[in-house]
Design an enzyme around this catalytic site. Structure first.
Site, PDB file in Angstrom:
ATOM      1  N   TYR A 117       4.508   5.598  10.611  1.00  0.00           N
ATOM      2  CA  TYR A 117       4.870   4.202  10.872  1.00  0.00           C
ATOM      3  C   TYR A 117       5.575   3.500   9.724  1.00  0.00           C
ATOM      4  O   TYR A 117       6.202   2.472   9.923  1.00  0.00           O
ATOM      5  CB  TYR A 117       3.621   3.396  11.261  1.00  0.00           C
ATOM      6  CG  TYR A 117       2.500   3.412  10.257  1.00  0.00           C
ATOM      7  CD1 TYR A 117       2.495   2.569   9.146  1.00  0.00           C
ATOM      8  CD2 TYR A 117       1.415   4.278  10.416  1.00  0.00           C
ATOM      9  CE1 TYR A 117       1.465   2.598   8.227  1.00  0.00           C
ATOM     10  CE2 TYR A 117       0.369   4.302   9.499  1.00  0.00           C
ATOM     11  CZ  TYR A 117       0.401   3.465   8.405  1.00  0.00           C
ATOM     12  OH  TYR A 117      -0.627   3.496   7.500  1.00  0.00           O
TER      13      TYR A 117
ATOM     14  N   ARG B  48       0.852  -1.189   0.000  1.00  0.00           N
ATOM     15  CA  ARG B  48       0.000   0.000   0.000  1.00  0.00           C
ATOM     16  C   ARG B  48       0.890   1.241   0.000  1.00  0.00           C
ATOM     17  O   ARG B  48       1.530   1.564   0.998  1.00  0.00           O
ATOM     18  CB  ARG B  48      -0.892  -0.020   1.245  1.00  0.00           C
ATOM     19  CG  ARG B  48      -2.042   0.975   1.206  1.00  0.00           C
ATOM     20  CD  ARG B  48      -2.690   1.069   2.579  1.00  0.00           C
ATOM     21  NE  ARG B  48      -1.838   1.833   3.497  1.00  0.00           N
ATOM     22  CZ  ARG B  48      -1.723   1.595   4.795  1.00  0.00           C
ATOM     23  NH1 ARG B  48      -2.356   0.586   5.347  1.00  0.00           N
ATOM     24  NH2 ARG B  48      -0.938   2.353   5.550  1.00  0.00           N
TER      25      ARG B  48
ATOM     26  N   HIS C 136      -3.873   4.192   4.749  1.00  0.00           N
ATOM     27  CA  HIS C 136      -4.959   3.225   4.867  1.00  0.00           C
ATOM     28  C   HIS C 136      -6.263   3.846   4.354  1.00  0.00           C
ATOM     29  O   HIS C 136      -6.988   3.242   3.566  1.00  0.00           O
ATOM     30  CB  HIS C 136      -5.106   2.795   6.320  1.00  0.00           C
ATOM     31  CG  HIS C 136      -6.267   1.903   6.586  1.00  0.00           C
ATOM     32  ND1 HIS C 136      -6.322   0.602   6.151  1.00  0.00           N
ATOM     33  CD2 HIS C 136      -7.434   2.132   7.244  1.00  0.00           C
ATOM     34  CE1 HIS C 136      -7.468   0.056   6.513  1.00  0.00           C
ATOM     35  NE2 HIS C 136      -8.156   0.960   7.182  1.00  0.00           N
TER      36      HIS C 136
END
Length: 392
Positions: A299, A286, A290
């Site tokens: 992160y 990805r 999200h």
């Protein structure tokens, strides 16, 4: 040209034969250094590999068909970027980007027949596009003007599922219905790696295995369950879980549209022949957040992102097409122009969407309205009238 009725004979049924065993991913979201377990037909450099086991499944993919797959991915990436921009501009409430996952979605979707059925999560907008969703269909839910983006019967695809993993149960039930009806339709359930931690997915696989349901569980392993890396929830590749349910699991390079097409066709063929479910793990990444409410810079390691940028699904197909002389700069500009036109239609359609009357909230709750539903409708009308009276 690309066909949806390709059969290359029996699909392999042993999870071990599919190369399911492999080292786990690293904690920063990277793929293992040993990628030999992945089914791959096209390298990141755009080199076509010979794979006798899988080549028959894509024997019909000539240059025209490959160009069509390339255009699909370009269009999908372009409208995904447009939707993110619309959300940033306050025109959409939320958007789940799919940047980096175009090959996994397009390759699998183009393996489907018209009479197959799809149950997706909230991220399968590329699949919806391949199933015939209009530019406006793709933004209705995220604009907040409807509770569903399209009529599932029009696309043979359920509307976006927000409850993580629940669509796996729905897919299994529909697939069992296909079996009972004696039709050769197959079903695909899409979900992410994070959803494999949900009980719904486990229960769906147990039930599908027990009933021999013609369903393909298609996991897009994009390395992140929101902000948690995939190896936090699983110490072995997701595809290896299939062995515990008693059906095959296969890991495929999710950034290789040809490999995804081949593997999905094989799994669908197996389902149609009455041999039951298959778990496909499409290993991808990805590239964005999200959803647009997420900040992956908190992160995700930028070095890992660069690693995956070099494995871009669109670029590798473009390299192969250019090497074959099937695509030049003029052709690429034409494809980009069609992608821009789709994105503009999405923007125009988004602006044209208006909120429905508030009392339509009660219209499709039940087939036959009940007394308590009608009471709520009256109370809502009275509340609206009070507000309008105060405003005057």
């Amino acid at each position: 040209m690309l066909r949806s009725d390709v059969s290359a004979g029996p699909a392999r049924t042993s999870p071990h034969d599919h190369g399911a065993a492999a080292p786990t991913a690293t904690r920063d979201g990277d793929v293992p250094s040993d990628e030999g377990d992945l089914v791959r037909l096209l390298t990141p450099a755009g080199t076509r590999l010979d794979r006798p086991e899988h080549d028959p499944w894509v024997a019909d993919v000539d240059d025209d068909a490959l160009l069509a797959l390339y255009e699909d991915m370009v269009v999908v990436r372009r409208f995904d970027t447009e939707a993110v921009a619309l959300q940033r501009q306050g025109q959409l409430g939320l958007w789940p980007p799919l940047n980096g996952q175009e090959a996994a979605q397009v390759g699998s979707a183009r393996a489907l027949r018209a009479n197959d059925f799809v149950f997706g999560s909230y991220r399968e907008n590329g699949v919806a596009y391949c199933r015939g969703a209009t530019p406006t269909d793709l933004v209705r839910v995220w604009r907040g003007t409807t509770q569903s983006g399209w009529d599932p019967r029009d696309l043979n695809m359920a509307t976006p599922q927000i409850v993580v993993g629940a669509q796996a149960l729905h897919a299994t039930g529909y697939a069992l219905g296909c079996r009972l009806d004696g039709v050769d339709s197959a079903v695909v359930a899409y979900f992410g790696d994070g959803a494999t931690s949900q009980g719904d997915v486990h229960e769906a696989m147990v039930f599908a295995a027990s009933g021999g349901a013609p369903v393909v569980f298609f996991c897009q392993n994009n390395q992140w369950a929101i902000s948690e890396p995939v190896d936090l929830q699983t110490r072995t590749p997701i595809a290896t879980r299939a062995a515990g349910y008693g059906f095959p699991g296969v890991r495929v390079d999710g950034n290789d549209v040809l490999a995804v097409l081949a593997v999905t066709r094989a799994a669908l063929d197996r389902a149609r022949r009455g041999e039951g479910p298959t778990l496909v793990e499409a290993v991808t990444y990805r590239m964005g957040p999200h959803t647009t409410s997420d900040d992956p810079t908190r992160y995700a390691d930028p070095a890992v992102r660069e690693h995956w940028t070099a494995r871009d699904p669109v670029t590798r197909v473009e390299r192969l097409l250019r090497a074959r002389g099937a695509l030049d700069d003029e052709g690429a500009r034409a494809v980009a122009g069609r992608a821009d036109a789709f994105a503009q239609a999405m923007r125009d359609g988004c602006y044209a969407l208006t909120p429905p009357p508030s009392d339509t909230l009660f219209d499709h709750v039940l087939v036959e309205p009940t007394a308590w539903l009608e009471r709520q409708r009256r109370e809502h009308a009275a509340y609206r009238a009070m507000l309008e009276g105060d405003a005057s």
